[in-house]
Design an enzyme around this catalytic site. Structure first.
Site, PDB file in Angstrom:
ATOM      1  N   ILE A 155     -11.947  -4.051 -14.254  1.00  8.98           N
ATOM      2  CA  ILE A 155     -13.039  -4.987 -14.543  1.00  8.98           C
ATOM      3  C   ILE A 155     -14.218  -4.751 -13.589  1.00  8.98           C
ATOM      4  O   ILE A 155     -15.374  -4.706 -14.018  1.00  8.98           O
ATOM      5  CB  ILE A 155     -12.530  -6.448 -14.459  1.00  8.98           C
ATOM      6  CG1 ILE A 155     -11.490  -6.694 -15.556  1.00  8.98           C
ATOM      7  CG2 ILE A 155     -13.685  -7.441 -14.581  1.00  8.98           C
ATOM      8  CD1 ILE A 155     -10.722  -8.005 -15.432  1.00  8.98           C
ATOM      9  N   THR A 232     -14.772 -14.605 -11.662  1.00  4.78           N
ATOM     10  CA  THR A 232     -14.087 -14.559 -12.964  1.00  4.78           C
ATOM     11  C   THR A 232     -12.665 -14.049 -12.767  1.00  4.78           C
ATOM     12  O   THR A 232     -12.014 -13.655 -13.730  1.00  4.78           O
ATOM     13  CB  THR A 232     -14.813 -13.622 -13.960  1.00  4.78           C
ATOM     14  OG1 THR A 232     -14.953 -12.340 -13.335  1.00  4.78           O
ATOM     15  CG2 THR A 232     -16.168 -14.154 -14.365  1.00  4.78           C
ATOM     16  N   SER A 233     -12.184 -14.047 -11.512  1.00  6.34           N
ATOM     17  CA  SER A 233     -10.880 -13.434 -11.262  1.00  6.34           C
ATOM     18  C   SER A 233      -9.763 -14.485 -11.215  1.00  6.34           C
ATOM     19  O   SER A 233      -9.082 -14.698 -12.224  1.00  6.34           O
ATOM     20  CB  SER A 233     -10.930 -12.613  -9.979  1.00  6.34           C
ATOM     21  OG  SER A 233      -9.796 -11.792  -9.913  1.00  6.34           O
ATOM     22  N   ARG A 234      -9.582 -15.143 -10.097  1.00  4.68           N
ATOM     23  CA  ARG A 234      -8.612 -16.234  -9.992  1.00  4.68           C
ATOM     24  C   ARG A 234      -9.176 -17.285  -9.047  1.00  4.68           C
ATOM     25  O   ARG A 234      -9.752 -16.953  -8.004  1.00  4.68           O
ATOM     26  CB  ARG A 234      -7.265 -15.738  -9.452  1.00  4.68           C
ATOM     27  CG  ARG A 234      -6.416 -14.968 -10.445  1.00  4.68           C
ATOM     28  CD  ARG A 234      -5.879 -15.862 -11.588  1.00  4.68           C
ATOM     29  NE  ARG A 234      -5.074 -15.129 -12.550  1.00  4.68           N
ATOM     30  CZ  ARG A 234      -5.522 -14.571 -13.666  1.00  4.68           C
ATOM     31  NH1 ARG A 234      -6.805 -14.647 -13.976  1.00  4.68           N
ATOM     32  NH2 ARG A 234      -4.700 -13.942 -14.485  1.00  4.68           N
ATOM     33  N   GLU A 263      -7.085 -25.295 -11.767  1.00  5.40           N
ATOM     34  CA  GLU A 263      -7.419 -25.339 -13.193  1.00  5.40           C
ATOM     35  C   GLU A 263      -6.213 -25.677 -14.074  1.00  5.40           C
ATOM     36  O   GLU A 263      -6.372 -26.071 -15.228  1.00  5.40           O
ATOM     37  CB  GLU A 263      -8.024 -24.011 -13.653  1.00  5.40           C
ATOM     38  CG  GLU A 263      -7.038 -22.845 -13.650  1.00  5.40           C
ATOM     39  CD  GLU A 263      -7.671 -21.533 -14.113  1.00  5.40           C
ATOM     40  OE1 GLU A 263      -8.748 -21.188 -13.617  1.00  5.40           O
ATOM     41  OE2 GLU A 263      -7.066 -20.867 -14.976  1.00  5.40           O
TER      42      GLU A 263
HETATM   43  P1  NAI Z   1      -7.193  -3.997 -11.491  1.00  9.29           P
HETATM   44  O1  NAI Z   1      -5.783  -3.991 -10.983  1.00  9.29           O
HETATM   45  O2  NAI Z   1      -7.629  -2.897 -12.384  1.00  9.29           O
HETATM   46  O3  NAI Z   1      -8.197  -4.036 -10.257  1.00  9.29           O
HETATM   47  C1  NAI Z   1      -8.028  -4.866  -9.147  1.00  9.29           C
HETATM   48  C2  NAI Z   1      -8.720  -4.190  -7.977  1.00  9.29           C
HETATM   49  O4  NAI Z   1      -8.621  -5.070  -6.861  1.00  9.29           O
HETATM   50  C3  NAI Z   1      -8.056  -2.854  -7.580  1.00  9.29           C
HETATM   51  O5  NAI Z   1      -9.039  -1.848  -7.445  1.00  9.29           O
HETATM   52  C4  NAI Z   1      -7.388  -3.176  -6.259  1.00  9.29           C
HETATM   53  O6  NAI Z   1      -7.339  -2.058  -5.374  1.00  9.29           O
HETATM   54  C5  NAI Z   1      -8.333  -4.248  -5.720  1.00  9.29           C
HETATM   55  N1  NAI Z   1      -7.744  -5.014  -4.643  1.00  9.29           N
HETATM   56  C6  NAI Z   1      -6.442  -5.295  -4.392  1.00  9.29           C
HETATM   57  N2  NAI Z   1      -6.323  -5.991  -3.267  1.00  9.29           N
HETATM   58  C7  NAI Z   1      -7.579  -6.168  -2.789  1.00  9.29           C
HETATM   59  C8  NAI Z   1      -8.103  -6.821  -1.635  1.00  9.29           C
HETATM   60  N3  NAI Z   1      -7.309  -7.407  -0.756  1.00  9.29           N
HETATM   61  N4  NAI Z   1      -9.439  -6.807  -1.462  1.00  9.29           N
HETATM   62  C9  NAI Z   1     -10.269  -6.188  -2.357  1.00  9.29           C
HETATM   63  N5  NAI Z   1      -9.808  -5.544  -3.447  1.00  9.29           N
HETATM   64  C10 NAI Z   1      -8.481  -5.543  -3.670  1.00  9.29           C
HETATM   65  O7  NAI Z   1      -7.388  -5.426 -12.155  1.00  9.29           O
HETATM   66  P2  NAI Z   1      -8.485  -5.840 -13.236  1.00  9.29           P
HETATM   67  O8  NAI Z   1      -7.968  -5.592 -14.591  1.00  9.29           O
HETATM   68  O9  NAI Z   1      -9.797  -5.269 -12.844  1.00  9.29           O
HETATM   69  O10 NAI Z   1      -8.499  -7.433 -13.037  1.00  9.29           O
HETATM   70  C11 NAI Z   1      -8.978  -8.035 -11.852  1.00  9.29           C
HETATM   71  C12 NAI Z   1      -8.606  -9.503 -11.874  1.00  9.29           C
HETATM   72  O11 NAI Z   1      -9.338 -10.162 -12.908  1.00  9.29           O
HETATM   73  C13 NAI Z   1      -7.142  -9.787 -12.234  1.00  9.29           C
HETATM   74  O12 NAI Z   1      -6.322  -9.749 -11.067  1.00  9.29           O
HETATM   75  C14 NAI Z   1      -7.196 -11.169 -12.805  1.00  9.29           C
HETATM   76  O13 NAI Z   1      -6.943 -12.090 -11.767  1.00  9.29           O
HETATM   77  C15 NAI Z   1      -8.635 -11.330 -13.263  1.00  9.29           C
HETATM   78  N6  NAI Z   1      -8.759 -11.528 -14.710  1.00  9.29           N
HETATM   79  C16 NAI Z   1      -9.436 -12.634 -15.162  1.00  9.29           C
HETATM   80  C17 NAI Z   1      -9.575 -12.873 -16.512  1.00  9.29           C
HETATM   81  C18 NAI Z   1     -10.346 -14.042 -17.046  1.00  9.29           C
HETATM   82  O14 NAI Z   1     -10.274 -14.328 -18.247  1.00  9.29           O
HETATM   83  N7  NAI Z   1     -11.107 -14.758 -16.243  1.00  9.29           N
HETATM   84  C19 NAI Z   1      -8.954 -11.964 -17.489  1.00  9.29           C
HETATM   85  C20 NAI Z   1      -8.325 -10.802 -16.914  1.00  9.29           C
HETATM   86  C21 NAI Z   1      -8.209 -10.617 -15.568  1.00  9.29           C
END
Ligand code: NAI
Length: 331
Positions: A155, A232-234, A263
């Site tokens: 993302i 938009t993450s958590r 939430e």
């Molecule tokens: P992803 O696994 O592809 O990317 C996550 C990135 O965060 C990775 O590059 C990882 O190295 C990095 N990361 C891990 N620990 C970290 C730290 N301590 N500090 C900084 N970066 C760190 O995951 P993706 O698909 O990009 O999703 C990201 C987040 O988006 C998910 O964990 C989820 O919580 C959230 N999400 C929210 C949605 C929504 O509807 N609002 C829908 C889908 C995901």
């Protein structure tokens, strides 16, 4: 496989029933969230399918394991709501949908930026009221601004590419470098530097014990005065009370969220006829420079189709004794 769906909405039913024509699983849909109190509904189902706000804590896991559940099929990417060590101890397989549309979430983050910057929510209401004044609607050019991206996975990468198109300078903090981001000129820096230099900070890393309240009273001290914070993450990535104080002091000038740390008792339900008991949430809602959406960033046609397809394929793989890379393991 007989699968009990929890936390089901009509749109889940529609997409899963349509895609299941290719998979032929036996699907039963329940509206309640999966919690220790509702765990008895899973009795006799070898698989349960759950979403982000179902509570897969130790009590729930022990209850569903005792009545025959062997598989938890998450219809989402995040898995912070599952006690993985207990699931492993009980021999429950956990599968997820790691990517269904990174574009959906990244584009929503950009939507929040645009809504806050150009005050579209205020403009919309004004024009409907025949108030065509521009006072209070002044925005800023995104072009040339510095965007801090925390987490450059799937993302974060899409978000970086979009913001690159706006002509922004891109900074990132991640535990590993994403070459696709480095290729478009994203500059990886330590978190305090990112917070100090960014005009807009957008969170795209997972919620882990190490990232819980990553944005807190101390880290906010690094923010540029008046900066924009997007999540938009958590929800748990942000100490909401600390941000409220920063909004009051002007350190945070704009706050856009699709997720909120408490939430679970609010989002995905129509509570318009009830008195919300969460004072923190209500206070946030009262600020003119805050935009909240209720966890809808993922909610596109393409994403729903992909979620159903990958979830049902995960169930088929487990049923056939195959493994795939969507299994969630303790690290
Ligand atoms: P992803 O696994 O592809 O990317 C996550 C990135 O965060 C990775 O590059 C990882 O190295 C990095 N990361 C891990 N620990 C970290 C730290 N301590 N500090 C900084 N970066 C760190 O995951 P993706 O698909 O990009 O999703 C990201 C987040 O988006 C998910 O964990 C989820 O919580 C959230 N999400 C929210 C949605 C929504 O509807 N609002 C829908 C889908 C995901």
């Amino acid at each position: 496989m007989r699968t009990a769906f929890f936390n089901t909405k009509l749109y889940d039913k529609h997409s899963f029933i349509e895609i299941n024509e290719d998979y032929n699983h036996e699907l039963t849909f329940f509206e309640p969230r999966l919690t220790p109190k509702t765990a008895s509904l899973a009795a006799g189902f070898p698989a349960v399918c759950v979403f982000i706000n179902d509570e897969l804590d130790e009590d729930t896991l022990r209850a569903i394991a005792a009545t025959g559940t062997k598989l938890i099929a998450l219809r989402c990417a995040g898995f912070n709501n599952i006690n993985l060590s207990v699931a492993e101890e009980l021999g429950i397989t956990v599968m997820r949908v790691p990517a269904y549309s990174p574009y959906a979430v990244a584009e929503h983050a950009v939507g929040l930026i645009m809504a806050l910057n150009r005050k579209l929510y205020r403009a919309y209401n004004r024009v409907r009221d025949d108030n065509f004044s521009l006072d209070g609607l002044l925005g800023f050019d995104l072009h040339g601004k510095t965007i801090g991206i925390v987490g450059t996975g799937k993302i974060g990468q899409c978000f970086a590419q979009i913001m690159n198109g706006f002509g922004c300078k891109l900074l990132a903090y991640d535990v590993r470098v994403n070459p696709a981001c480095a290729d478009i000129g994203v500059d990886y820096v330590e978190l305090p530097i990112l917070l100090t230099r960014s005009d807009i900070i957008s969170l795209h890393c997972p919620l882990l014990p190490s990232t819980h309240h990553l944005i807190n009273a101390e880290s906010i001290q690094h923010f540029k005065p008046g900066s924009m914070l997007i999540n938009t993450s958590r929800g748990g990535l942000i100490d909401t009370n600390a941000v409220i104080e920063a909004i009051k002091s002007g350190r945070v000038g704009y706050f856009g969220i699709d997720v909120y740390e408490r939430e679970g008792s609010l989002f995905f339900e129509d509570l318009s006829d009830t008195v919300i008991q969460d004072d923190t949430f209500q206070l946030l809602q009262s600020f003119p420079n805050v935009v909240i959406t209720a966890h809808q960033a993922f909610f596109t046609k393409e994403a729903l189709r992909n979620i159903a397809q990958v979830t049902l394929a995960n169930i088929s793989d487990v049923e056939a004794g195959r493994t795939n890379s969507n299994a969630v393991k303790l690290t």
